[in-house]
Design an enzyme around this catalytic site. Structure first.
Site, PDB file in Angstrom:
ATOM      1  N   GLU A  56       0.819  -1.276  -0.225  1.00 19.16           N
ATOM      2  CA  GLU A  56      -0.026   0.155   0.014  1.00 19.16           C
ATOM      3  C   GLU A  56       0.899   1.377   0.102  1.00 19.16           C
ATOM      4  OE1 GLU A  56      -2.922  -0.220  -0.641  1.00 19.16           O
ATOM      5  OE2 GLU A  56      -3.342  -2.365  -0.279  1.00 19.16           O
ATOM      6  N   GLY A  57       1.865   1.093  -0.740  1.00 18.30           N
ATOM      7  CA  GLY A  57       2.783   2.178  -0.841  1.00 18.30           C
ATOM      8  C   GLY A  57       3.808   2.265   0.444  1.00 18.30           C
TER       9      GLY A  57
END
Length: 579
Positions: A438-439
């Site tokens: 998620e980053g």
């Protein structure tokens, strides 16, 4: 490896940090009355401990297996997921129009916290579905919502997020999956999807009746880079007019990854359109897919930060249990030379209090963030911006401390922590993915010092530090840290180059995260002193004091690193660095 829900601390954070009682004064969240909140928090805690926690170890040992194109989970997972759906836990914050309960995101966070503490790998299944619901609720057509949302909200169907490709990791703009418009026939107006995606969490499994893939792809003649990306729904099974799953779509799982941890969460390589018959539907406008996907990703980042709380709580509970049972050596300086439980030794006590205070600090930050998101939904623009600032903090710092706590849990166990049978190592292995997906946490920190630092002409961040300083004037260390955060933020805005900001982004992100977490813990401590949560009266003051006296000064010491600039990083030529 038993698990007991941290119900009282969760309720305190939901009341004090999220401000659930204020949220319940709105028409939208009026159902979140005290009795309802307590019933949800207590109920999901009992469910998670009874149904999902017993599967944590078997899930780690046996893992997910790909057999003849189908991913199968160990015995017990299907029954546990069915019970989760039947009891309505997936629908807590889902839209009312499609069968959801419409309760605050804060309570959805609590459901995920308990499920993830019980079984982090399993919890990724409903976590991704939450994101799919968000994307369709905000960007899908009404027809699309009616077709997919009821079953996604109930949990009968699950959802995935398909971004990454072999050549396109964090650089989503480099993806090559294509979407070709279908001009005529029964699928006219839809698209043929072709390409491959990797690292797709729960991309294939046998627990839900259908899997709804949200896939980023590129239309013919689309602009280069991220401006030319569109979002498509690609169901595992086509949906019949009556809403039931129909024929199989041309999508399959090619393989699953063999990972360091979260072994019960199938991480799939997905292939779309091998036979030229993969049908997808456009979500939102053409070439606006990244905006739609970010609707999923923003809340997913908060939910990943939640995983730091989850693994921290589970590792702390196990370490505490071990420390009270493990007898070794006499207490230093004691005239009685009889061996004592290791919890009596100062350094073990330090580690346990650090684990506990970091977990509670991350939980306070989590629910403060969730409460701001809920206020944003109600139309409070200042709270919406505050929630955006807090999102990279809970994602990055929350997952960083999850690793630290899990590692300390291994250390408390000593040599037995390095032995798989105790289960302490599983927590560390499971925790290690959270700062990556998620980053990455570096991307979160970069987001903080670029986009978030510029919001509201800098006041979105600097105003937060000033509010902390005003409320914490009686706590010198926290007051000083808030001032240091403000000074770093101003330096980054007014003097630093982009490279300087990015070079100091991670230490600054940690500084600000600790400042906000310490502030929210202090609010908890004040509430407990005023009579809130009598069950925590004996412990909360000590864990908060540990955080303020030991964690906060460490964060203050990061100011020099945050403002060191980028020159030192590039003194060596690339060839010299690579040696």
């Amino acid at each position: 490896m038993t698990y007991t829900a941290a119900t009282q601390d969760q309720l305190l954070a939901i009341r004090v940090n999220a401000g659930i009682e204020e949220l319940a004064q709105s028409e939208k969240f009026a159902a979140a009355e005290p009795d309802m909140v307590e019933a949800i928090v207590e109920g999901i805690g009992q469910f998670a401990a009874g149904e999902w926690a017993p599967l944590n170890r078997v899930g780690d040992l046996e893992g997910a297996k790909l057999e003849n194109g189908v991913v199968r989970l160990p015995d017990g997972f299907a029954e546990a997921y069915e019970a989760y759906v039947e009891q309505g836990w997936n629908a807590i914050a889902g839209p009312v129009d499609f069968g959801g309960q419409g309760l605050p995101f804060t309570l959805s966070c609590n459901v995920l916290e308990n499920l993830g503490t019980a079984n982090m790998a399993f919890n990724l299944l409903p976590m991704l579905s939450v994101g799919a619901i968000e994307a369709l609720e905000h960007h899908g057509s009404r027809e699309m919502q009616e077709k997919y949302l009821p079953k996604l909200v109930s949990g009968e169907w699950s959802g995935t997020m398909n971004l990454t490709e072999p050549q396109a990791g964090s650089d989503v703009g480099a993806l090559r999956t294509t979407a070709t418009p279908i001009q005529d026939g029964e699928h006219a107006g839809k698209y043929l999807i072709k390409g491959q995606k990797i690292y797709i969490t729960w991309g294939e499994h046998d627990l839900s009746m259908n899997i709804i893939h949200l896939v980023l792809a590129r239309l013919p003649d689309a602009p280069e880079g991220s401006r030319g990306i569109s979002l498509f729904i690609v169901p595992k099974y086509h949906v019949k007019p009556d809403g039931a799953p129909g024929a199989r779509n041309d999508v399959r799982c090619v393989s699953i990854e063999h990972k360091l941890g979260i072994n019960a969460s199938p991480t799939c390589v997905m292939s779309y359109g091998d036979n030229g018959e993969c049908i997808g539907e456009l979500v939102g406008a053409e070439n606006r897919g990244l905006a739609a996907m970010f609707t999923m990703m923003n809340n997913a980042r908060i939910n990943v930060g939640n995983q730091g709380v989850q693994i921290g709580e589970r590792a702390t509970q196990q370490a505490l249990d071990y420390a009270k049972e493990r007898i070794q050596s006499a207490r230093a300086g004691s005239p009685d030379r009889a061996p004592v439980a290791i919890v009596e030794h100062p350094d073990v006590r330090r580690m346990l209090l650090r684990m506990k205070s970091l977990t509670e600090g991350a939980r306070a930050l989590l629910y403060y963030t969730a409460g701001q998101v809920d206020r944003g939904v109600l139309g409070n623009e200042a709270a919406r911006m505050r929630g955006e600032v807090l999102t990279p903090l809970i994602k990055a710092w929350g997952t960083d401390i999850g690793i630290e706590i899990a590692s300390l849990g291994v250390q408390v166990h000593g040599g037995m922590g390095f032995v798989e049978e105790t289960g302490a190592a599983q927590h560390w292995r499971d925790s290690r993915i959270a700062p990556i997906y998620e980053g990455t946490n570096g991307i979160q920190a970069a987001d903080l010092v670029t986009r978030k630092l510029g919001m509201d002409d800098g006041q979105a961040v600097i105003g937060l530090t000033e509010e902390i300083a005003r409320d914490c004037a009686d706590e010198p260390a926290l007051f000083g840290l808030a001032g240091d955060c403000a000074a770093v933020a101003r330096w980054m805005r007014e003097e630093a180059s982009l490279d300087d900001r990015l070079s100091g982004s991670v230490p600054f992100c940690t500084m600000l995260s600790v400042a906000v977490a310490g502030w929210q813990l202090l609010r908890q401590s004040r509430a407990v002193e005023a009579g809130a949560s009598p069950a925590l009266a004996a412990t909360k003051k000590s864990t908060v004091r540990f955080f303020l006296d030991r964690i906060v000064p460490e964060a203050t010491g990061l100011k020099a690193a945050a403002t060191a600039g980028s020159i030192g990083l590039y003194e060596l030529e690339t060839a010299q660095l690579l040696g």
